[in-house]
Design an enzyme around this catalytic site. Structure first.
Site, PDB file in Angstrom:
ATOM      1  N   ASP A 479       0.806  -1.222   0.000  1.00  0.00           N
ATOM      2  CA  ASP A 479       0.000   0.000   0.000  1.00  0.00           C
ATOM      3  C   ASP A 479       0.836   1.267   0.000  1.00  0.00           C
ATOM      4  OD1 ASP A 479      -2.579  -1.103   0.075  1.00  0.00           O
ATOM      5  OD2 ASP A 479      -2.400  -1.506   2.223  1.00  0.00           O
TER       6      ASP A 479
HETATM    7  C1  GLC Z   1      -1.105  -4.227   5.595  1.00  0.00           C
HETATM    8  C2  GLC Z   1      -2.381  -4.283   4.798  1.00  0.00           C
HETATM    9  C3  GLC Z   1      -2.218  -5.180   3.585  1.00  0.00           C
HETATM   10  C4  GLC Z   1      -1.030  -4.732   2.767  1.00  0.00           C
HETATM   11  C5  GLC Z   1       0.211  -4.670   3.627  1.00  0.00           C
HETATM   12  C6  GLC Z   1       1.388  -4.091   2.901  1.00  0.00           C
HETATM   13  O1  GLC Z   1      -0.846  -5.466   6.164  1.00  0.00           O
HETATM   14  O2  GLC Z   1      -3.441  -4.777   5.589  1.00  0.00           O
HETATM   15  O3  GLC Z   1      -3.379  -5.142   2.806  1.00  0.00           O
HETATM   16  O4  GLC Z   1      -0.862  -5.636   1.705  1.00  0.00           O
HETATM   17  O5  GLC Z   1      -0.024  -3.852   4.758  1.00  0.00           O
HETATM   18  O6  GLC Z   1       1.208  -2.758   2.534  1.00  0.00           O
END
Ligand code: GLC
Length: 792
Positions: A479
């Site tokens: 993200d």
């Molecule tokens: C968090 C989020 C997940 C994402 C990860 C890496 O664990 O819940 O959806 O893939 O971060 O950003």
């Protein structure tokens, strides 16, 4: 064993010997609807169905983390001396002569002694009713009779979490409270059930919460101000100090729940009572619910049911290996964490308040950690998640489970998790007919699962750069990479690798389901994307992580920071994109550039300054969250990739370094619970290198468990049957693993006389040697004995 606690001999409880752990150590007591986050001292809060909109008790982040308050506290007061303390230890924190707490599967129990008075509380949530039960026992271990009073307390927060927190003074104006027939009943005349927490939807909360006890209370309080008194905190409530409830009640005020019980105890005598806290649709239901649990026997029966559920659940897969840490993790706690995460996803954690959100990608992955143990639930869950896809193959990124309102963000990885979920479900069950079941789309229309899958793939295939690499768009799995591709040009190596994996696996399934032409096309496209990835994304020693809108690479040797990313390498191996020695080369680069004593980092070095061309990942402080930490979810993929390469010692070393049990050996540095995974561990660029953050709800739970089963223990479902392909540390002489698979149980004994990491010499099934390493499903409800000999 660390200075705070250890597992019980059978591994099923984590026993904490002293209350002052570095942080509150949490358990999730939950039956899928009602959820109580309960710390080792009884701190924490409860909600029903969604943590955002159906709160029951209050959480004050981040104070909940440091102070572990409010909670589910039982105060005791000696009526001769005026002294008072908690069975829990806190909030009063008087020095106990005895103290112990145990987190078990579905329950938490604590026991303490102060001034010869022993107190015990067991907290749990019954399997099917929407309440939590506190079983309280008070015993006089001294030699003189004692006159005592207990005060059992909670702090209400009804309905919308964010509204109650941010606009606390306004939110309390809607509280209604009454005390009738020994039951404190509360509700709110206003329910702000909008995702943003703003506006006036003109609704009453459609629930009543109740707080009661099986024996008549000798007093109660509902008003915060009357119970605590002004200028005081939970350490010294005025009512406890004075030893008498004020029977305070009143609407439109800030509210608590307090029940007073008076009892005299002769030497050696004990008294016990139940405290019930729950939620119901109306007053009548609340009364009938509490009558179901108005005897100690009824509570004990319900607790036995909870324990039975968990015994049954954890016994469906089991291993017996020469490393106790691995066994405890695989058999019990990692499996338990995966269950909890699958139910509550990222909706709530003790560390980041109630988001009330179900994440699309998270839910698919979390489902995988439950799949072999509960295929029916996994199917139900898949059908539920799938309803959040659009007919063009795109999907919501997340939604609120109550309103079903969500957001579509354009994360490039999103559609692909559906493909993986369906493929893995079919490999586990062999149920190709699942492809022909119907499922609706989010905005209308219904099609077969097969169509849902094809649309997901075709959608992803339509969003590629001119050189056949998927666009990263809003971000991918990570993200934090949220500004590399906003202009529609940035590319993602990780998504390219995902897509290759999904296309190849889907191709096999579709071919088995009679869609030959489509299957061939997907296999062909997979080969083309793999080739493009090798052509454009290879950096010399590893794969770059992607390119930005301006065409510059990130995760490349050209970058002084964010030089090499773990995911681009692990997925290159998992997907088969890395060939001709690149698989070994890129994983060696991981070892060389990313290894830390706590496991491989997500990428290194961390970004020292915010970079608007990359995104929020660079805004997190270096060595925290996704900026150069040991992010455990992708660590599971590193273990998987090493197993695919056959490097069992290395795979195991990564598992071991990152294991919560290993990390728990440094409790004052690590701080987090030593019985479940944390989302991440501070990286080398943080002064708190080694500190664990955000435990429980992390994709690590499902993936690490899955990788241990399928890749280390090597018992892996494929379309045609159960593949036996262990990749273990060479020092393991032998081990056993049991799992159910397509209506049969396999008891597998593996011998490793030559001390190899990998390589199956011979397999016997029920005494007969088979060809190859695939067990054809028996589907006969029987137990089958499998003997595996490893060797060169
Ligand atoms: C968090 C989020 C997940 C994402 C990860 C890496 O664990 O819940 O959806 O893939 O971060 O950003």
């Amino acid at each position: 064993m660390n200075k705070y606690g250890d597992f019980s001999p059978d591994g099923k409880e984590y026993i904490i010997h002293r209350p002052d752990t570095p942080r509150p150590w949490i358990n999730y007591l939950s039956n899928e609807k009602y959820c109580a986050l309960c710390s080792h001292t009884g701190g924490g809060y409860s909600f029903y169905e969604t943590s955002g909109f159906n709160r029951i008790t209050r959480e004050y982040p981040p104070f909940v983390l440091y102070r572990d308050r409010p909670g589910r506290f039982v105060y005791l007061r000696d009526m001769e001396t005026g002294d008072f303390w908690n069975v829990n230890w806190q909030p009063v924190c008087k020095p106990n002569t005895k103290w112990e707490s145990r987190h078990g599967l579905g329950y938490t129990t604590l026991c303490s002694e102060y001034d010869s008075i022993e107190g015990r509380i067991t907290y749990f949530v019954p399997r099917s009713d929407h309440l939590e039960i506190w079983m309280v026992t008070i015993k006089n271990n001294g030699e003189t009779p004692r006159r005592l009073r207990s005060f059992s307390c909670i702090e209400w927060s009804l309905g919308n979490y964010a509204f109650n927190l941010i606009e606390a003074a306004f939110a309390q104006l809607f509280n209604e409270v009454s005390f009738e027939n020994n039951v404190l009943l509360v509700t709110s005349r206003f329910w702000n059930v909008s995702a943003t927490g703003t506006g006036n939807p003109n609704l009453r909360w459609d629930k009543y919460a109740f707080f009661t006890s099986d024996i008549p209370a000798d007093g109660f309080d509902a008003l915060f101000e009357e119970f605590l008194g002004t200028y005081r905190g939970w350490e010294r409530p005025i009512v406890v100090e004075n030893g008498q409830c004020r029977n305070s009640c009143g609407n439109g005020r800030d509210i608590v729940g307090v029940l007073q019980h008076n009892f005299d105890l002769q030497p050696g005598e004990e008294k016990r009572f139940l405290v019930l806290l729950g939620v119901a649709n109306n007053k009548e239901e609340a009364h009938s619910l509490r009558h179901r649990y108005d005897t100690w026997d009824a509570a004990e029966y319900a607790l036995r049911e909870v324990k039975k559920y968990w015994e049954d659940y954890i016994s469906r897969t089991w291993c017996d290996v020469p490393d106790r840490d691995f066994a405890i993790s695989f058999n019990i706690w990692n499996k338990y964490q995966a269950w909890v995460t699958s139910r509550w996803s990222r909706m709530d954690s003790y560390y980041i308040g109630g988001a009330s959100i179900i994440g699309w990608r998270d839910s698919w992955q979390d489902m995988l950690g439950v799949l072999p143990n509960d295929v029916e639930w996994a199917k139900k869950r898949s059908l539920y998640i799938i309803e959040h896809q659009f007919p063009d193959g795109s999907t919501l990124h997340n939604w609120d489970p109550l309103t079903n309102i969500g957001v579509k963000t354009g994360h490039s990885d999103d559609p692909l998790w559906l493909v993986m979920g369906i493929i893995e479900y079919i490999k586990e069950t062999g149920d190709l007919a699942f492809l022909d079941e119907l499922a609706p789309y989010y905005d209308g229309g219904t099609e077969t699962i097969r169509q849902h899958l094809i649309h997901a793939l075709d959608y992803s295939l339509s969003r590629m750069s001119p050189r056949r690499i998927p666009l990263i768009e809003a971000a991918d799995w990570n993200d934090g990479l949220d500004h590399v591709g906003r202009q529609g040009r940035g590319e993602s190596t990780m998504v390219a690798e995902h897509l290759v994996w999904m296309l190849n696996e889907a191709s096999a399934i579709l071919s088995a389901a009679g869609m030959q032409e489509k299957a061939e096309k997907y296999a062909q496209l997979a080969a083309e994307i793999a080739q493009a990835t090798n052509e454009h994304m290879w950096d010399g020693e590893w794969y770059i992580r992607g390119t930005r809108d301006d065409g510059q690479p990130f995760g490349s040797s050209k970058n002084p920071e964010g030089k090499i990313f773990l995911n681009a390498q692990t997925w290159a191996v998992i997907s088969g994109v890395a060939r001709d020695g690149r698989d070994i080369t890129c994983m060696n680069a991981v070892q060389k550039h990313l290894d830390t004593e706590y496991g491989p980092a997500l990428f290194l070095p961390a970004y020292s300054e915010p970079n608007p061309k990359i995104g929020i990942i660079t805004r997190f402080a270096p060595g925290t969250k996704e900026n150069g930490t040991i992010f455990n979810h992708p660590v599971a993929w590193a273990v998987m990739a090493e197993c695919i390469l056959g490097r069992g010692d290395r795979a195991y070393d990564i598992w071991k370094r990152t294991s919560f049990i290993t990390r728990g050996l440094q409790p004052d540095l690590y701080k987090a619970e030593p019985y479940v995974y944390a989302e991440y561990v501070h990286g080398p660029d943080s002064v708190n290198f080694g500190l664990g953050e955000f435990t429980w709800v992390t994709g690590t739970a499902a993936w690490m468990w899955k990788v241990c089963l399928e890749r280390i223990l090597g018992v892996r479902p494929e379309l045609e049957g159960l593949r036996i392909d262990p990749c273990i540390p060479s020092w393991w002489d032998k081990y056993a693993v049991r799992r159910t698979f397509r209506n049969a149980t396999y008891e597998i004994e593996v011998e490793n006389p030559e001390h190899v990491n990998r390589g199956v010499k011979q397999i016997e099934v029920d005494g007969k040697v088979i060809d190859g390493t695939l067990i054809t499903p028996h589907r006969d409800g029987a137990i089958h004995k499998v003997r595996v000999i490893l060797g060169q």
